[in-house]
Design a protein around this motif. Structure first.
Motif, short mmCIF file in Angstrom:
data_model
loop_
_atom_site.label_atom_id
_atom_site.label_comp_id
_atom_site.label_asym_id
_atom_site.label_seq_id
_atom_site.Cartn_x
_atom_site.Cartn_y
_atom_site.Cartn_z
N GLY A 53 -6.83 42.73 -24.64
CA GLY A 53 -7.76 41.67 -24.28
C GLY A 53 -8.78 42.20 -23.30
N ASP A 54 -9.88 41.45 -23.18
CA ASP A 54 -10.91 41.85 -22.22
C ASP A 54 -11.71 40.63 -21.79
OD1 ASP A 54 -12.53 41.32 -24.39
OD2 ASP A 54 -13.38 43.30 -24.51
N GLY A 55 -12.48 40.82 -20.76
CA GLY A 55 -13.32 39.74 -20.25
C GLY A 55 -14.26 40.27 -19.19
N VAL A 56 -15.10 39.38 -18.70
CA VAL A 56 -16.05 39.69 -17.64
C VAL A 56 -15.94 38.59 -16.59
CG1 VAL A 56 -18.49 40.01 -17.08
CG2 VAL A 56 -17.59 40.88 -19.24
N THR A 57 -15.90 38.98 -15.32
CA THR A 57 -15.74 37.98 -14.27
C THR A 57 -16.90 36.99 -14.25
OG1 THR A 57 -16.70 39.46 -12.62
CG2 THR A 57 -14.29 39.42 -12.79
N ASP A 58 -16.55 35.73 -13.99
CA ASP A 58 -17.53 34.65 -13.96
C ASP A 58 -18.14 34.49 -12.57
OD1 ASP A 58 -15.59 33.34 -12.41
OD2 ASP A 58 -14.97 32.00 -14.03
N ALA A 59 -18.83 33.41 -12.34
CA ALA A 59 -19.52 33.17 -11.06
C ALA A 59 -18.56 33.08 -9.88
CB ALA A 59 -20.35 31.89 -11.15
N ASP A 60 -17.29 32.83 -10.16
CA ASP A 60 -16.28 32.78 -9.11
C ASP A 60 -15.48 34.09 -9.03
OD1 ASP A 60 -14.96 31.43 -7.01
OD2 ASP A 60 -13.36 30.78 -8.36
N GLY A 61 -15.91 35.10 -9.80
CA GLY A 61 -15.22 36.38 -9.80
C GLY A 61 -13.92 36.38 -10.58
N ARG A 62 -13.75 35.42 -11.48
CA ARG A 62 -12.49 35.25 -12.19
C ARG A 62 -12.61 35.48 -13.70
NH1 ARG A 62 -8.72 32.63 -8.96
NH2 ARG A 62 -9.61 31.78 -7.04
N VAL A 63 -11.51 35.94 -14.26
CA VAL A 63 -11.29 35.93 -15.70
C VAL A 63 -9.95 35.22 -15.87
CG1 VAL A 63 -10.82 37.30 -17.76
CG2 VAL A 63 -12.56 38.05 -16.16
N SER A 64 -10.00 34.01 -16.39
CA SER A 64 -8.78 33.20 -16.47
C SER A 64 -8.05 33.38 -17.79
CB SER A 64 -9.11 31.73 -16.26
OG SER A 64 -10.05 31.30 -17.22
N ASP A 65 -8.67 34.02 -18.76
CA ASP A 65 -8.08 34.19 -20.08
C ASP A 65 -8.18 35.64 -20.50
OD1 ASP A 65 -6.94 33.67 -22.53
OD2 ASP A 65 -8.75 32.79 -23.39
N LEU A 66 -7.28 36.47 -19.99
CA LEU A 66 -7.33 37.90 -20.24
C LEU A 66 -6.18 38.29 -21.16
CD1 LEU A 66 -8.83 40.54 -19.53
CD2 LEU A 66 -7.27 40.80 -17.61
N GLY A 67 -6.38 38.13 -22.44
CA GLY A 67 -5.36 38.57 -23.38
C GLY A 67 -4.54 37.44 -23.96
N PRO A 68 -3.42 37.81 -24.55
CA PRO A 68 -2.60 36.86 -25.31
C PRO A 68 -1.89 35.84 -24.42
CG PRO A 68 -1.50 38.98 -25.16
CD PRO A 68 -2.86 39.16 -24.55
N ASP A 69 -1.30 34.85 -25.07
CA ASP A 69 -0.56 33.80 -24.35
C ASP A 69 0.77 34.29 -23.80
OD1 ASP A 69 -2.56 31.98 -24.86
OD2 ASP A 69 -1.61 31.20 -26.67
N GLY A 70 1.22 35.44 -24.24
CA GLY A 70 2.47 36.01 -23.75
C GLY A 70 2.51 37.50 -24.01
N LEU A 71 3.35 38.19 -23.27
CA LEU A 71 3.54 39.63 -23.46
C LEU A 71 5.03 39.92 -23.45
CD1 LEU A 71 0.87 41.05 -20.96
CD2 LEU A 71 0.73 41.07 -23.46
N THR A 72 5.45 40.88 -24.24
CA THR A 72 6.84 41.29 -24.22
C THR A 72 7.09 42.09 -22.93
OG1 THR A 72 6.33 43.29 -25.48
CG2 THR A 72 7.03 41.36 -26.74
N PRO A 73 8.31 42.06 -22.43
CA PRO A 73 8.60 42.83 -21.23
C PRO A 73 8.23 44.30 -21.42
CG PRO A 73 10.39 41.33 -21.69
CD PRO A 73 9.46 41.28 -22.87
N GLY A 74 7.69 44.89 -20.37
CA GLY A 74 7.28 46.29 -20.42
C GLY A 74 6.13 46.57 -19.48
N ASP A 75 5.58 47.74 -19.60
CA ASP A 75 4.51 48.19 -18.71
C ASP A 75 3.14 47.95 -19.34
OD1 ASP A 75 6.41 49.02 -16.90
OD2 ASP A 75 6.42 51.08 -17.65
#
Length: 108
Positions: free
Chosen positions: A33-55
């Motif tokens: 996933g990727d994104g660019v910070t908004d006017a508040d310096g945030r990316v609230s949706d960076l990638g999938p809804d879940g990730l499997t355990p790991g690095d």
């Protein structure tokens, strides 16, 4: 809310860092996933809804951000590596940034 979110604050200017490119990557380098910070310096949706355990890692395009501000920077990017643990609901990764230093922690 995405499983991963990020926030970047520009400590040298005392404001949110707008326009920072951020990428979420698996340990093997696959971009998830990727994104660019908004006017508040945030990316609230960076990638999938879940990730499997790991690095995983989040890569912040800090050098480009400072170049766009007309400033030199020591770090062309900041890579934050972290481990996803089973049962967790959300990971928030804040970055406090200046041209020659940064700090990060697990946010809420």
């Amino acid at each position: 809310m995405s499983f991963i979110s990020a926030h970047v604050l520009d400590a040298s200017g005392g404001r949110p860092a707008v326009g920072v490119a951020i990428a979420l990557k698996a340990a093997d380098g696959e971009e998830l996933g990727d994104g660019v910070t908004d006017a508040d310096g945030r990316v609230s949706d960076l990638g999938p809804d879940g990730l499997t355990p790991g690095d995983y890692r989040v890569v912040f395009g800090t050098g480009r951000y400072f170049a766009d501000q007309g400033q030199q920077a020591f770090h062309p990017e900041v890579e934050v590596r972290f481990t996803v643990v089973a049962g967790e609901q959300h990971y928030h990764i804040p970055l406090l940034l200046s041209p020659y230093a940064y700090t990060t922690y697990r946010g809420s």
